[in-house]
Design a protein around this motif. Sequence first.
Motif, PDB file in Angstrom:
ATOM      1  N   SER A  28       0.838  -1.203   0.000  1.00  0.00           N
ATOM      2  CA  SER A  28       0.000   0.000   0.000  1.00  0.00           C
ATOM      3  C   SER A  28       0.871   1.251   0.000  1.00  0.00           C
ATOM      4  O   SER A  28       0.627   2.197  -0.756  1.00  0.00           O
ATOM      5  CB  SER A  28      -0.920  -0.007   1.219  1.00  0.00           C
ATOM      6  N   CYS A  29       1.888   1.266   0.864  1.00  0.00           N
ATOM      7  CA  CYS A  29       2.811   2.408   0.883  1.00  0.00           C
ATOM      8  C   CYS A  29       3.536   2.542  -0.453  1.00  0.00           C
ATOM      9  O   CYS A  29       3.694   3.644  -0.990  1.00  0.00           O
ATOM     10  CB  CYS A  29       3.825   2.237   2.023  1.00  0.00           C
ATOM     11  N   TYR A  30       3.973   1.415  -0.991  1.00  0.00           N
ATOM     12  CA  TYR A  30       4.699   1.439  -2.266  1.00  0.00           C
ATOM     13  C   TYR A  30       3.807   1.953  -3.398  1.00  0.00           C
ATOM     14  O   TYR A  30       4.226   2.793  -4.209  1.00  0.00           O
ATOM     15  CB  TYR A  30       5.215   0.038  -2.593  1.00  0.00           C
ATOM     16  N   ALA A  31       2.566   1.458  -3.452  1.00  0.00           N
ATOM     17  CA  ALA A  31       1.642   1.890  -4.503  1.00  0.00           C
ATOM     18  C   ALA A  31       1.370   3.386  -4.412  1.00  0.00           C
ATOM     19  O   ALA A  31       1.369   4.100  -5.429  1.00  0.00           O
ATOM     20  CB  ALA A  31       0.332   1.107  -4.406  1.00  0.00           C
ATOM     21  N   ALA A  32       1.127   3.883  -3.196  1.00  0.00           N
ATOM     22  CA  ALA A  32       0.826   5.308  -3.025  1.00  0.00           C
ATOM     23  C   ALA A  32       2.032   6.174  -3.383  1.00  0.00           C
ATOM     24  O   ALA A  32       1.882   7.226  -4.014  1.00  0.00           O
ATOM     25  CB  ALA A  32       0.384   5.578  -1.588  1.00  0.00           C
ATOM     26  N   TRP A  33       3.234   5.728  -2.986  1.00  0.00           N
ATOM     27  CA  TRP A  33       4.405   6.579  -3.182  1.00  0.00           C
ATOM     28  C   TRP A  33       4.873   6.604  -4.636  1.00  0.00           C
ATOM     29  O   TRP A  33       5.353   7.619  -5.122  1.00  0.00           O
ATOM     30  CB  TRP A  33       5.534   6.137  -2.264  1.00  0.00           C
ATOM     31  N   THR A  34       4.730   5.481  -5.328  1.00  0.00           N
ATOM     32  CA  THR A  34       5.224   5.408  -6.701  1.00  0.00           C
ATOM     33  C   THR A  34       4.149   5.738  -7.728  1.00  0.00           C
ATOM     34  O   THR A  34       4.476   5.942  -8.904  1.00  0.00           O
ATOM     35  CB  THR A  34       5.786   4.006  -7.001  1.00  0.00           C
ATOM     36  N   ARG A  53       4.215  15.674  -6.894  1.00  0.00           N
ATOM     37  CA  ARG A  53       3.279  14.699  -6.350  1.00  0.00           C
ATOM     38  C   ARG A  53       1.856  15.256  -6.324  1.00  0.00           C
ATOM     39  O   ARG A  53       1.645  16.437  -6.085  1.00  0.00           O
ATOM     40  CB  ARG A  53       3.679  14.292  -4.932  1.00  0.00           C
ATOM     41  N   PHE A  54       0.894  14.394  -6.546  1.00  0.00           N
ATOM     42  CA  PHE A  54      -0.497  14.762  -6.402  1.00  0.00           C
ATOM     43  C   PHE A  54      -0.856  14.762  -4.907  1.00  0.00           C
ATOM     44  O   PHE A  54      -0.238  14.045  -4.118  1.00  0.00           O
ATOM     45  CB  PHE A  54      -1.392  13.778  -7.151  1.00  0.00           C
ATOM     46  N   PRO A  55      -1.847  15.557  -4.488  1.00  0.00           N
ATOM     47  CA  PRO A  55      -2.257  15.561  -3.071  1.00  0.00           C
ATOM     48  C   PRO A  55      -2.712  14.171  -2.639  1.00  0.00           C
ATOM     49  O   PRO A  55      -3.407  13.470  -3.371  1.00  0.00           O
ATOM     50  CB  PRO A  55      -3.421  16.562  -3.046  1.00  0.00           C
ATOM     51  N   GLN A  56      -2.313  13.777  -1.430  1.00  0.00           N
ATOM     52  CA  GLN A  56      -2.660  12.461  -0.904  1.00  0.00           C
ATOM     53  C   GLN A  56      -2.939  12.532   0.589  1.00  0.00           C
ATOM     54  O   GLN A  56      -2.547  13.482   1.267  1.00  0.00           O
ATOM     55  CB  GLN A  56      -1.505  11.466  -1.132  1.00  0.00           C
ATOM     56  N   LYS A  57      -3.625  11.495   1.082  1.00  0.00           N
ATOM     57  CA  LYS A  57      -3.779  11.277   2.515  1.00  0.00           C
ATOM     58  C   LYS A  57      -3.262   9.874   2.816  1.00  0.00           C
ATOM     59  O   LYS A  57      -3.702   8.906   2.181  1.00  0.00           O
ATOM     60  CB  LYS A  57      -5.247  11.421   2.944  1.00  0.00           C
TER      61      LYS A  57
END
Length: 525
Positions: A356-362, A407-411
């Motif tokens: 999940s962290c990898y998908a969000a960050w990349t 980067r696009f905005p994320q939570k």
Amino acid sequence: MLSKVLLICCFVSILILDVDCRCNETLSCVTQNGKHGFCMGGQCLAEVQSKSRTNLEFRIIAKYPEINIKEIKDKFLYIRGSGLGLNWTAGKKMTKTATDTWEILFTFTSSDNGFRCQDCSNDITITKKLEYRILIADKTNMIGGNFVVDLPVSMSSSYFHEKPLFKVYPWFYSKAGHASNVTIHSPEIGKERKIYLYFPPSFNENTYKKYPNVVVFDLYPGGDSKILTPIVDKLLAETGTTKEFIIIGYGDYQPNHERFVLLTPVPGTYLTCANGTFFNLCDNCLPKNYTVDEEYLRLMIDKCGKRDNIQGFGDRLLDFVLHKVRPKAQELANNRILIDQPNTGVMGYSLGGLMSCYAAWTRSTIFGLAACQSPSLWWPLNNKTLNTSDFDFINNTLRDKSFQQRRFPQKIVLDAGSEETVSPYKLTQSTVETAKMISNTPGFTMNHNVWVNVYPGETHTVLEWFSHFWIVCQTLLPSAGAPQMPRIHTEPSGCVANIASSYLNINFTLLICVQCARFLFYKGV
């Protein structure tokens, strides 16, 4: 004649605003009654009065299939709320303007005190937002959290011909979602793969509504998904604290050891059983009720385990989910899935938390929401020592400058138990460190769009994942308004949006049984 008019205007201004017409522009001055002021527009002003705004307007439209209304005599929708002419005691009847469409127009004023209904007597003043609920026949209350209009509202003045419009999609009866399973061939990872889909309670009741989507790893048709479903139902339908969403679950590992291959983003080394599996203690080589500690590592290195080189096909799994699975889910949902970045999330636990962290960050252009729960950030084991970890995500992915720019905005939410500290995995420490590193990246601020929770006394089990699922959902997908109408105004019958006394009112025995079945498999992962 003109001079007389100016004198009259000046005299009126003196009476109303306490001004003096005889002054030098922008300089300090003294008004007729001796107050100090400044010269503005040729007048000595002791104060500038705030101007109220009037004739502001916006509309609320509610869409709901009339065929589903169970009331026989009154099939109209009503609205109750916190102000602008609404109250929580008695609703206003909305106007039916088209098939399955009800509407109401709000005309209001704005001042430095707040906002209030323009033509209403005894209306209260509200400041930041209007909260409201839709009811059938002013009796059957909607399910879920309050709808909200944030104030102020742009383009609401008489200057604009088209006034702001807010569409909402209430539901009133269904408290349970439903699961659907689908099998899809995957060129990316091979074989036919079973997918778990969860559709929220309102899905079949209000067919106009669309939903965010969340990819959740380690959810397989049956198994853990059967336990998670009632948890999500209660969270969405009874607590009213979370927006409804669709779950796209993947957990079809063929065989089970494939989990390491598909939930790791880079190749690496891991210790697996030399004989048997973790389910039978490596053919009874490991002691019963073992814990992942230094003794466990010694046994795995010297006696019970063997080196296993993992290919790391995490990106292939993500490609499969995004390019094959989600389009199929969209088809089954009749294009009612919101697939834009702010409405796309990814969640997982352990190796699933790492992914999940990898998908969000990349892939920040795709995932706007992420939950990394007890993430296996240690991956992979050091190829030489086998008793230390390389922490590739922290040391390489997070530090990659190409992922820190534009980067696009994320939570992003990260969590772990306080007892997940054993070496070489160090889940607790690495989770906190990762959250701090993310918060120091441009665009991220702790407690604004990145959060980290450590739960005292808790260890690495699926039970802990499920027991904290509600925290993640409320953080990433919170309801816009309060969970329900104020209690003193709720109806004795027909009101179904009540706070649940517990988030996990499920069959606890079933949960423990499933946890025990998977306990060994998750150890050290």
